[in-house]
Write an enzyme that holds these catalytic residues in place. Structure first.
Site, mmCIF file in Angstrom:
data_model
loop_
_atom_site.group_PDB
_atom_site.id
_atom_site.type_symbol
_atom_site.label_atom_id
_atom_site.label_comp_id
_atom_site.label_asym_id
_atom_site.label_seq_id
_atom_site.Cartn_x
_atom_site.Cartn_y
_atom_site.Cartn_z
ATOM 1 N N HIS A 291 9.081 -2.382 3.857
ATOM 2 C CA HIS A 291 8.076 -2.864 2.919
ATOM 3 C C HIS A 291 8.590 -2.669 1.502
ATOM 4 O O HIS A 291 9.147 -1.622 1.174
ATOM 5 C CB HIS A 291 6.778 -2.074 3.089
ATOM 6 C CG HIS A 291 5.718 -2.531 2.136
ATOM 7 N ND1 HIS A 291 4.910 -3.611 2.394
ATOM 8 C CD2 HIS A 291 5.383 -2.073 0.910
ATOM 9 C CE1 HIS A 291 4.098 -3.800 1.367
ATOM 10 N NE2 HIS A 291 4.372 -2.877 0.453
ATOM 11 N N ASP B 200 -8.957 -2.821 3.666
ATOM 12 C CA ASP B 200 -8.004 -2.923 2.553
ATOM 13 C C ASP B 200 -8.212 -4.222 1.793
ATOM 14 O O ASP B 200 -8.129 -4.255 0.563
ATOM 15 C CB ASP B 200 -6.562 -2.828 3.059
ATOM 16 C CG ASP B 200 -5.566 -2.989 1.922
ATOM 17 O OD1 ASP B 200 -5.598 -2.154 1.001
ATOM 18 O OD2 ASP B 200 -4.800 -3.970 1.915
ATOM 19 N N ARG C 245 -10.621 -3.518 -6.363
ATOM 20 C CA ARG C 245 -9.765 -2.791 -7.323
ATOM 21 C C ARG C 245 -9.171 -3.745 -8.344
ATOM 22 O O ARG C 245 -9.024 -3.410 -9.519
ATOM 23 C CB ARG C 245 -8.645 -2.071 -6.566
ATOM 24 C CG ARG C 245 -9.129 -0.854 -5.804
ATOM 25 C CD ARG C 245 -8.072 -0.392 -4.809
ATOM 26 N NE ARG C 245 -6.797 -0.131 -5.418
ATOM 27 C CZ ARG C 245 -5.621 -0.309 -4.815
ATOM 28 N NH1 ARG C 245 -5.565 -0.732 -3.575
ATOM 29 N NH2 ARG C 245 -4.496 -0.039 -5.452
ATOM 30 N N SER D 245 -3.285 1.876 0.645
ATOM 31 C CA SER D 245 -3.343 0.425 0.866
ATOM 32 C C SER D 245 -2.060 -0.049 1.564
ATOM 33 O O SER D 245 -2.105 -0.722 2.592
ATOM 34 C CB SER D 245 -3.524 -0.268 -0.492
ATOM 35 O OG SER D 245 -3.271 -1.639 -0.408
ATOM 36 N N LYS E 2 -1.417 -0.869 6.099
ATOM 37 C CA LYS E 2 -0.890 -2.115 6.686
ATOM 38 C C LYS E 2 0.317 -1.812 7.573
ATOM 39 O O LYS E 2 0.488 -2.398 8.636
ATOM 40 C CB LYS E 2 -0.499 -3.093 5.574
ATOM 41 C CG LYS E 2 -1.726 -3.617 4.835
ATOM 42 C CD LYS E 2 -1.357 -4.636 3.784
ATOM 43 C CE LYS E 2 -1.028 -4.043 2.447
ATOM 44 N NZ LYS E 2 -2.068 -4.043 1.446
HETATM 45 N N1 URA Z 1 0.527 -3.545 -2.690
HETATM 46 C C1 URA Z 1 -0.475 -3.302 -1.806
HETATM 47 O O1 URA Z 1 -0.446 -3.745 -0.667
HETATM 48 N N2 URA Z 1 -1.522 -2.549 -2.209
HETATM 49 C C2 URA Z 1 -1.614 -2.019 -3.443
HETATM 50 O O2 URA Z 1 -2.569 -1.334 -3.734
HETATM 51 C C3 URA Z 1 -0.569 -2.301 -4.376
HETATM 52 C C4 URA Z 1 0.514 -3.066 -3.964
#
Ligand code: URA
Length: 433
Positions: A82, A161, A168, A183, A187
């Site tokens: 990621h 999320d 947010r 967050s 995932k």
């Molecule tokens: N990428 C994400 O998936 N979440 C965040 O809060 C910031 C960057």
């Protein structure tokens, strides 16, 4: 439990328990706790932070809000990577087939672009006819057959999320370390891989501005990964200038192909080798970066990594031959931006380039905007390169001439040229494990 009391507790600097966090996340997803109370809580977290137990509990509650992918039918360790988001970051397109070609399965769910940063799903959409939506069964079956699948994150993954992120985004609470960490990691955990390699970026084109901040975020995410029993490591990398030469969806896929054919630019290949090496380590294929590099290099030089990319694209219905027809794929208006002076390039600012790419049509202004897949910029010079007055620095692509004018007006803000060479910093800064 009353939400107002939990907001007050966090506002006064106390830790929330796992049960309290679950109460909040479940209530928010079900709609029994309204946006305005969660917004107030997010702001309290922004100012008071969360300890490591709270952050892990928050991640867990977000993971439990939706579907979790079970990759155990594969009967093999799987790895995922990621990136925290950058400009010209096409590493997934290179690293995923490279690692898969070393017999380590890669099962990857990706997203579209976020803010000024590009997303792997948008980039892959440049490949004519490619299918990026798949159900869980088809996803696992492809990873079993090919060793690699990259698909769009399914709608049922981490619904909490999705709701929290959107909130947010409009309440100035995106850049809170525990909220970003939970967050991203929710995932990754829900996607099911056993090993996770994170590329945490800092610099003008990243969400984190300093190396120290990136390392702090990395430490929190690595601790979350460990608490879920996932082997997790983070590579900290610099994002002051775009990675490689290409910025824009089709341009980036074409550059990724160059890399897989052994002709990649040095900075991009350096980061890809580092990420791929750690993927082989967390996937228990090798014990050291030097051992990994030898295997990866062999796979790239022998053409196996490129063949794996072709196999993956064809398994998902894409047509690489059509993509290679640049006249059809890249946007028709092409203009060079020439250097106003002679000297060494000190700066090609990633954030300015990202804004120009957006103006040219390569990114979304709003969630609903259509993107021009063939638009973008190709950097003919990068930091440290010498350029003569009047020589081309950057080539711009778009479909609409008024967009070109806007980008050409903005570009000079992001370029610095001086009469002496700059001190160059490496793309990989450190590793957090
Ligand atoms: N990428 C994400 O998936 N979440 C965040 O809060 C910031 C960057």
């Amino acid at each position: 439990m009353r939400m107002v009391e939990l907001i007050e507790k966090k506002r006064n600097g106390f830790s929330l328990s796992g049960d309290e966090i679950r109460f909040i996340i479940n209530g928010y997803v079900k709609g029994t706790i309204p946006d305005y109370q969660v917004a107030a809580l997010a702001m309290a977290i922004y100012y008071k932070g969360m300890d490591s137990t709270e952050t892990a509990e928050l991640t867990s509650a977000i993971v439990e809000s939706g579907e979790q992918i079970d990759l155990s039918p594969l009967g093999k360790l799987t790895v995922d990577k990621h990136s925290s988001g950058g400009v010209g970051d096409k590493t997934t397109l290179i690293v995923a087939p490279l690692v898969a070609s070393c017999d380590l399965p890669v099962a990857k769910m990706s997203v579209r672009g976020l803010g000024h940063t590009g997303g792997t799903i948008d980039k892959l959409s440049s490949i004519p006819e490619i299918k990026l939506e798949m159900d869980q069964e088809a996803f696992i079956s492809q990873v079993k057959r090919v060793g690699l699948a990259i698909i769009s994150q399914t709608a049922d993954l981490v619904p909490a999320d999705k709701k929290l992120y959107a909130l947010r985004d409009v309440t100035a609470t995106v850049d809170s370390l525990p909220l970003i960490a939970s967050s991203i990691m929710s995932k990754k955990i829900a996607s099911g891989a056993n090993g996770i390699v994170l590329d945490v970026k800092y610099g003008s084109g990243a969400f984190m501005s300093s190396q120290k901040e990136a390392e702090q975020l990395a430490k929190i995410m690595v601790a979350i990964g460990r608490s879920f029993d996932r082997q997790t490591i983070a590579v900290i990398s610099n994002m002051d200038q775009p990675l490689g030469h290409a910025v824009g969806n089709s341009l980036e896929v074409l550059e990724a192909i160059d890399c897989l054919q052994g002709n990649g630019p040095a900075d991009l290949m350096e980061l890809c080798y580092e990420l791929a090496s750690w993927m082989l380590i967390v996937g228990q294929k090798v014990n050291s970066v030097s051992e990994a590099r030898q295997i990866l290099d062999k796979s790239l030089q022998s053409g196996r990594a490129w063949e794996k990319f072709l196999e993956f694209v064809s398994a998902q219905g894409g047509d690489v031959q059509k993509l290679l027809n640049k006249d059809l794929i890249l946007s028709p208006l092409k203009v060079d931006y020439n250097s106003a002076q002679e000297g060494y390039v000190h700066k090609i600012d990633a954030r300015t380039i990202a804004k120009c790419a957006m103006l040219l049509g390569a990114g979304r202004e709003t969630k609903e905007s259509e993107i021009d897949l063939g638009a973008g910029l190709y950097l003919l010079r990068k930091s440290g390169d010498f350029v003569k007055k009047g020589e081309p620095l950057i080539c711009l692509y778009t479909s609409q001439s008024e967009k070109l004018d806007l980008a050409l007006q903005l570009l000079p803000e992001g370029i610095i040229i001086k009469d002496h060479p700059p001190a160059l910093s490496p793309v990989v800064s450190s590793v957090v494990r």
